[in-house]
Design a protein around this motif. Structure first.
Motif, PDB file in Angstrom:
ATOM      1  N   VAL A 115       0.845  -1.200   0.000  1.00  0.00           N
ATOM      2  CA  VAL A 115       0.000   0.000   0.000  1.00  0.00           C
ATOM      3  C   VAL A 115       0.882   1.252   0.000  1.00  0.00           C
ATOM      4  N   VAL A 116       1.995   1.217   0.721  1.00  0.00           N
ATOM      5  CA  VAL A 116       2.943   2.344   0.693  1.00  0.00           C
ATOM      6  C   VAL A 116       3.432   2.553  -0.740  1.00  0.00           C
ATOM      7  N   ALA A 117       3.766   1.481  -1.431  1.00  0.00           N
ATOM      8  CA  ALA A 117       4.224   1.581  -2.823  1.00  0.00           C
ATOM      9  C   ALA A 117       3.118   2.128  -3.724  1.00  0.00           C
ATOM     10  N   LEU A 118       1.868   1.753  -3.459  1.00  0.00           N
ATOM     11  CA  LEU A 118       0.745   2.261  -4.241  1.00  0.00           C
ATOM     12  C   LEU A 118       0.591   3.773  -4.042  1.00  0.00           C
ATOM     13  N   TYR A 119       0.764   4.238  -2.813  1.00  0.00           N
ATOM     14  CA  TYR A 119       0.697   5.679  -2.558  1.00  0.00           C
ATOM     15  C   TYR A 119       1.876   6.418  -3.190  1.00  0.00           C
ATOM     16  N   ASP A 120       3.009   5.734  -3.375  1.00  0.00           N
ATOM     17  CA  ASP A 120       4.114   6.340  -4.120  1.00  0.00           C
ATOM     18  C   ASP A 120       3.677   6.605  -5.560  1.00  0.00           C
ATOM     19  N   TRP A 121       2.936   5.649  -6.153  1.00  0.00           N
ATOM     20  CA  TRP A 121       2.393   5.858  -7.496  1.00  0.00           C
ATOM     21  C   TRP A 121       1.410   7.026  -7.504  1.00  0.00           C
ATOM     22  N   PRO A 146     -14.860   9.932   1.447  1.00  0.00           N
ATOM     23  CA  PRO A 146     -14.182   8.629   1.478  1.00  0.00           C
ATOM     24  C   PRO A 146     -15.114   7.518   1.971  1.00  0.00           C
ATOM     25  N   THR A 147     -14.979   6.358   1.372  1.00  0.00           N
ATOM     26  CA  THR A 147     -15.748   5.187   1.801  1.00  0.00           C
ATOM     27  C   THR A 147     -14.968   4.436   2.870  1.00  0.00           C
ATOM     28  N   GLU A 148     -15.609   3.448   3.450  1.00  0.00           N
ATOM     29  CA  GLU A 148     -14.944   2.590   4.444  1.00  0.00           C
ATOM     30  C   GLU A 148     -13.735   1.901   3.821  1.00  0.00           C
ATOM     31  N   ALA A 149     -13.841   1.513   2.544  1.00  0.00           N
ATOM     32  CA  ALA A 149     -12.716   0.854   1.859  1.00  0.00           C
ATOM     33  C   ALA A 149     -11.490   1.764   1.817  1.00  0.00           C
ATOM     34  N   LEU A 150     -11.678   3.055   1.535  1.00  0.00           N
ATOM     35  CA  LEU A 150     -10.552   3.982   1.504  1.00  0.00           C
ATOM     36  C   LEU A 150      -9.983   4.180   2.906  1.00  0.00           C
ATOM     37  N   LEU A 151     -10.832   4.251   3.907  1.00  0.00           N
ATOM     38  CA  LEU A 151     -10.338   4.391   5.280  1.00  0.00           C
ATOM     39  C   LEU A 151      -9.509   3.186   5.685  1.00  0.00           C
ATOM     40  N   GLU A 152      -9.893   1.990   5.229  1.00  0.00           N
ATOM     41  CA  GLU A 152      -9.106   0.787   5.516  1.00  0.00           C
ATOM     42  C   GLU A 152      -7.757   0.838   4.807  1.00  0.00           C
ATOM     43  N   VAL A 153      -7.744   1.318   3.562  1.00  0.00           N
ATOM     44  CA  VAL A 153      -6.485   1.453   2.827  1.00  0.00           C
ATOM     45  C   VAL A 153      -5.583   2.464   3.527  1.00  0.00           C
ATOM     46  N   SER A 156      -4.020   0.877   6.468  1.00  0.00           N
ATOM     47  CA  SER A 156      -2.949  -0.007   6.009  1.00  0.00           C
ATOM     48  C   SER A 156      -1.718   0.809   5.626  1.00  0.00           C
ATOM     49  N   LEU A 157      -1.931   1.976   5.024  1.00  0.00           N
ATOM     50  CA  LEU A 157      -0.825   2.866   4.680  1.00  0.00           C
ATOM     51  C   LEU A 157      -0.068   3.281   5.939  1.00  0.00           C
ATOM     52  N   ALA A 158      -0.798   3.671   6.977  1.00  0.00           N
ATOM     53  CA  ALA A 158      -0.154   4.091   8.231  1.00  0.00           C
ATOM     54  C   ALA A 158       0.680   2.954   8.814  1.00  0.00           C
ATOM     55  N   GLU A 159       0.135   1.746   8.770  1.00  0.00           N
ATOM     56  CA  GLU A 159       0.883   0.588   9.277  1.00  0.00           C
ATOM     57  C   GLU A 159       2.121   0.344   8.417  1.00  0.00           C
ATOM     58  N   GLY A 160       1.967   0.452   7.108  1.00  0.00           N
ATOM     59  CA  GLY A 160       3.096   0.257   6.194  1.00  0.00           C
ATOM     60  C   GLY A 160       4.183   1.290   6.394  1.00  0.00           C
ATOM     61  N   GLN A 161       3.803   2.532   6.657  1.00  0.00           N
ATOM     62  CA  GLN A 161       4.793   3.580   6.907  1.00  0.00           C
ATOM     63  C   GLN A 161       5.580   3.293   8.174  1.00  0.00           C
ATOM     64  N   LYS A 162       4.904   2.769   9.201  1.00  0.00           N
ATOM     65  CA  LYS A 162       5.602   2.398  10.443  1.00  0.00           C
ATOM     66  C   LYS A 162       6.584   1.257  10.179  1.00  0.00           C
ATOM     67  N   LEU A 163       6.148   0.244   9.419  1.00  0.00           N
ATOM     68  CA  LEU A 163       7.023  -0.883   9.091  1.00  0.00           C
ATOM     69  C   LEU A 163       8.229  -0.425   8.284  1.00  0.00           C
ATOM     70  N   LYS A 164       7.997   0.464   7.332  1.00  0.00           N
ATOM     71  CA  LYS A 164       9.091   0.972   6.494  1.00  0.00           C
ATOM     72  C   LYS A 164      10.093   1.754   7.334  1.00  0.00           C
ATOM     73  N   ALA A 165       9.596   2.594   8.245  1.00  0.00           N
ATOM     74  CA  ALA A 165      10.480   3.371   9.122  1.00  0.00           C
ATOM     75  C   ALA A 165      11.284   2.451  10.031  1.00  0.00           C
ATOM     76  N   GLN A 166      10.627   1.404  10.539  1.00  0.00           N
ATOM     77  CA  GLN A 166      11.309   0.439  11.402  1.00  0.00           C
ATOM     78  C   GLN A 166      12.413  -0.281  10.625  1.00  0.00           C
TER      79      GLN A 166
END
Length: 195
Positions: A115-121, A146-153, A156-166
């Motif tokens: 999802v982080v890579a998708l936001y890079d796009w 925004p729909t619930e689907a976008l809020l879930e994405v 996931s982006l926030a979690e991915g950013q934490k993983l990437k920083a770690q």
């Protein structure tokens, strides 16, 4: 100093209370009218596939629509990415699956780092092309919210950013190592000392 800070806070409060909700204040202090987002249905978006007689050349990613006409050689008929024109094929940006089933806006199967890579796009399209609206459906409702689907994405982006920083922090603490073996010199291991 305190009086100045209180005055600044009061100015912001007045602006928030008395400016109409569809106005914003630019960096220079000038007021700007913010245009409401143009909302397109999936069938509306399909009319912008760049084919002869189409209305233009658009593509969408995560429900955000971009005019990609300046990249016509890539997205227009005969271009390497023409299959993305006139639709939201968010999943394909990550999977590389350009079949009909892969050209979808359902990104629920992506990991947080994907999802982080998708936001890079998405950032790339915001920098390179004109944002022209939103697709009503998977990520935005009929009012452009925004729909619930976008809020879930986004979660996931926030979690991915934490993983990437770690991961990046771990690379600093534990620099990569290399190894080599040859019959004349034997085994050799060395690690980078660069931080």
């Amino acid at each position: 100093m305190l009086r100045y800070a209180l005055g600044a806070c009061l100015s912001v409060l007045v602006a928030v209370l008395f400016f109409p909700p569809d106005w914003s204040v630019g960096w220079g202090g000038e007021s700007q009218k913010v245009a409401p987002a143009r909302l397109l249905s999936r069938s509306d978006l399909s009319l912008y596939d760049g084919e002869k007689g189409s209305r233009g050349l658009y593509l969408a990613i995560l429900g955000q629509v971009f005019d990609v006409h300046k990249g016509h050689k890539h997205y227009g008929p005969g271009g390497g990415y023409h299959f993305m024109a006139g639709k939201d094929s968010s999943l394909a940006f990550i999977t590389g699956d350009f079949t009909e089933s892969g050209l979808t806006d359902d990104v629920s199967s992506l990991s947080p780092l994907e999802v982080v890579a998708l936001y890079d796009w998405l950032d790339f399209y915001h920098k390179e092309y004109q944002h022209v609206g939103l697709v009503v459906g998977q990520f935005y409702d009929e009012t452009g919210q925004p729909t619930e689907a976008l809020l879930e994405v986004e979660a996931s982006l926030a979690e991915g950013q934490k993983l990437k920083a770690q991961s990046e922090a771990e690379k600093i603490l534990f620099p990569p190592c290399n190894s080599e073996w040859s019959s004349s010199r034997g085994k050799r291991v060395w690690c980078s000392t660069k931080r």
